[in-house]
Design an enzyme around this catalytic site. Structure first.
Site, PDB file in Angstrom:
ATOM      1  N   ARG A   1     -16.118   4.483   6.589  1.00  0.00           N
ATOM      2  CA  ARG A   1     -15.004   3.867   5.845  1.00  0.00           C
ATOM      3  C   ARG A   1     -13.828   3.531   6.759  1.00  0.00           C
ATOM      4  O   ARG A   1     -13.174   2.513   6.590  1.00  0.00           O
ATOM      5  CB  ARG A   1     -14.525   4.818   4.740  1.00  0.00           C
ATOM      6  CG  ARG A   1     -15.403   4.806   3.525  1.00  0.00           C
ATOM      7  CD  ARG A   1     -14.963   5.868   2.535  1.00  0.00           C
ATOM      8  NE  ARG A   1     -15.918   5.959   1.463  1.00  0.00           N
ATOM      9  CZ  ARG A   1     -15.774   5.374   0.279  1.00  0.00           C
ATOM     10  NH1 ARG A   1     -14.697   4.698  -0.008  1.00  0.00           N
ATOM     11  NH2 ARG A   1     -16.716   5.480  -0.632  1.00  0.00           N
TER      12      ARG A   1
ATOM     13  N   ASP B   1     -11.773  -0.850  -8.470  1.00  0.00           N
ATOM     14  CA  ASP B   1     -11.736   0.345  -9.317  1.00  0.00           C
ATOM     15  C   ASP B   1     -10.628   0.287 -10.362  1.00  0.00           C
ATOM     16  O   ASP B   1     -10.702   0.966 -11.385  1.00  0.00           O
ATOM     17  CB  ASP B   1     -11.541   1.606  -8.448  1.00  0.00           C
ATOM     18  CG  ASP B   1     -12.862   2.108  -7.867  1.00  0.00           C
ATOM     19  OD1 ASP B   1     -13.883   1.397  -7.979  1.00  0.00           O
ATOM     20  OD2 ASP B   1     -12.876   3.218  -7.286  1.00  0.00           O
TER      21      ASP B   1
ATOM     22  N   TYR C   1     -27.546   9.157   4.844  1.00  0.00           N
ATOM     23  CA  TYR C   1     -27.750   7.955   5.647  1.00  0.00           C
ATOM     24  C   TYR C   1     -27.006   8.090   6.960  1.00  0.00           C
ATOM     25  O   TYR C   1     -26.247   9.041   7.163  1.00  0.00           O
ATOM     26  CB  TYR C   1     -27.387   6.670   4.892  1.00  0.00           C
ATOM     27  CG  TYR C   1     -26.014   6.588   4.266  1.00  0.00           C
ATOM     28  CD1 TYR C   1     -24.933   6.077   4.953  1.00  0.00           C
ATOM     29  CD2 TYR C   1     -25.810   6.990   2.947  1.00  0.00           C
ATOM     30  CE1 TYR C   1     -23.677   5.961   4.356  1.00  0.00           C
ATOM     31  CE2 TYR C   1     -24.552   6.886   2.335  1.00  0.00           C
ATOM     32  CZ  TYR C   1     -23.487   6.374   3.047  1.00  0.00           C
ATOM     33  OH  TYR C   1     -22.252   6.266   2.473  1.00  0.00           O
TER      34      TYR C   1
ATOM     35  N   GLU D   1       0.854  -1.198   0.000  1.00  0.00           N
ATOM     36  CA  GLU D   1       0.000   0.000   0.000  1.00  0.00           C
ATOM     37  C   GLU D   1       0.888   1.245   0.000  1.00  0.00           C
ATOM     38  O   GLU D   1       1.756   1.393   0.855  1.00  0.00           O
ATOM     39  CB  GLU D   1      -0.914  -0.009   1.232  1.00  0.00           C
ATOM     40  CG  GLU D   1      -1.598   1.312   1.547  1.00  0.00           C
ATOM     41  CD  GLU D   1      -2.432   1.905   0.402  1.00  0.00           C
ATOM     42  OE1 GLU D   1      -3.230   1.184  -0.200  1.00  0.00           O
ATOM     43  OE2 GLU D   1      -2.248   3.114   0.106  1.00  0.00           O
TER      44      GLU D   1
END
Ligand code: FAD
Length: 409
Positions: free
Chosen positions: A116, A303, A225, A42
């Protein structure tokens, strides 16, 4: 003979994953569960808190159930009562369909809203406990090389790492995709997303309802939400603009600009903007479907393979489904390129259909003319009165899909 076979099996099991986002971390957990050794590379120096929410639909939750993470996610998330569609200015409710228990009864798993940062934390912690040291932060992959025996990821530092398979889970600007298919640029769609997370105790009577709610407008829409047991309200507010093209979760905008974009909108939307500590904006990019996701021992997912507009809230869900399908295809198959071809064959049509559906929703949500609004929202309103389950039926092909069952040998 037995030793030779054993060496071969050991050699088979080393997976390199470029990208430690939702897709890459889920892929690491799925591959590990299917018997692979994993290393996640990462580029970010840490998995910093990303201040935004995510809708996890039942098709994604099925993977987390198979990984044994559904309980942890449910404990930090929020289960919405229903799905709603409202008009952005008046707040008039066009459609309400139940979720909650209905989601489990109809699609086999719950529908969850989650922060997230909570999801990334859960995935990273689980990976650390199941495969300690598998996540390498601050490690950017620039390209790959391969031959019949294996694949090598070349890092920004010049260091190389070898494995049996390399997964490109490095997002819309994927270096792995560029290496596989040549450089190109995703296209700016002319849409910019504002997003904010606000504690509900600041919102009083303007607290968003405990549902996944899409608010329709002329050339814009918003989604509200709740998160973290309902204590936080999440806003994603998308507006068609062509003057701004930075893609980032952390690019700050001003309250005045966001309010100007949503002048005259329902107080639930404007109050969220007024009370937000920070308002961030994200230019939405898109890319036509790729015909190729694999090259020998290398495969794209999430993605990197099929970026999609957030108008069906399915980008992360598709990455999560990809992760399981990849691991299932690679499980027990010693022909890595063949397994990756099988993975693409299994996933391509579905991801492409969801990409197309997300694009189509942009038109539905942003109707500009009176005729277009009547033609689109009239039937929705009618359906909401006489058969609200139509709203659920339209989601069956997306939410009802079970990648875990579909890839069972
Ligand atoms: P990313 O999340 O982009 O992760 C890629 C990772 O790779 C990053 O951590 C990055 O730092 C790393 N990386 C990049 N380059 C390199 C490199 N060269 N080397 C090593 N690492 C690298 N989806 C849903 O399912 N539900 C929703 O409700 C939803 N809402 C959304 C709302 C908005 C406003 C937007 C913009 C998107 C939304 N999405 C939603 C889509 C979802 O966020 C994405 O589809 C999902 O995050 C894709 O995951 P990924 O792992 O493929 O890519």
């Amino acid at each position: 003979m037995r030793i030779a076979k054993r060496e071969h099996e050991d050699k088979m099991r080393e997976a390199l994953i470029a990208g430690g986002g939702i897709g890459g971390l889920t892929a690491a957990l799925c591959l590990h569960a299917h018997g692979w050794d994993v290393t996640v590379l990462e580029k970010a120096p840490d998995l910093a808190e990303v201040g935004a929410g995510l809708q996890l639909s039942p098709n994604a939750m099925k993977v987390f159930e198979a990984l044994g993470l559904d309980g942890t996610l449910a404990a930090t998330g929020f289960t919405p009562d229903g799905i709603e569609i409202r008009m952005g200015e008046s707040g008039m409710r066009l459609l309400h369909a139940p979720l909650g228990k209905t989601s489990v009864d109809r699609w086999g798993s719950p529908y969850l809203h989650i922060h997230r940062a909570d999801l990334l934390d859960c995935l990273a912690q689980q990976l650390d406990s199941r495969a300690p040291g598998a996540l390498r932060l601050g490690t950017a992959v620039t390209r790959y090389e391969q031959d019949g025996a294996g694949v090598t990821a070349v890092l920004e530092t010049g260091e190389t790492l070898s494995g049996d398979v390399l997964i490109g889970a490095d997002g819309i600007h994927s270096a792995i995709r560029a290496c596989m298919l040549g450089p190109d640029k995703p296209a700016f769609t002319g849409n910019v997303a504002w997003r904010a997370v606000v504690p509900v105790d600041r919102l009083g009577a303007d607290t968003p309802p405990p549902v996944a709610c899409a608010w329709m407008g002329r050339g814009k829409h918003a989604v509200t939400y709740r998160l973290r047991g309902g204590a936080l309200a999440n806003l994603v507010a998308v507006v068609e603009r062509d003057d701004w093209t930075t893609e980032s979760w952390t690019e700050a905008g001003t309250r005045e600009e966001a309010l100007a974009d949503f002048t005259g909108w329902h107080p639930i939307i404007t109050r969220l903007i007024e009370e937000a500590d920070g308002l961030f904006r994200w230019a939405l990019f898109d890319r036509p479907p790729l015909t190729t996701w694999t090259d020998g021992r290398v495969a794209l997912m999430g993605d990197a393979a099929h970026p999609m507009l957030p108008f069906m809230a399915q980008g992360a869900a598709m990455a999560i489904e990809d992760a399981w399908a990849l691991a299932a295809c690679l499980c027990g198959d010693t022909d890595v390129p063949g397994a990756l071809t099988a993975y693409q064959a299994r996933r391509h049509a579905r991801a492409t259909a969801v990409q197309a559906g997300s694009r189509a929703n942009a038109k539905t949500f942003h109707q500009r003319t009176a005729f277009g609004r009547l033609k689109t929202y009239g039937p929705m309103w009618l359906a909401g009165r006489i058969a609200p389950s139509i709203g659920l039926m339209r989601q069956d092909w997306v939410y009802g899909y079970d990648v875990v069952a579909d890839t069972r040998p």
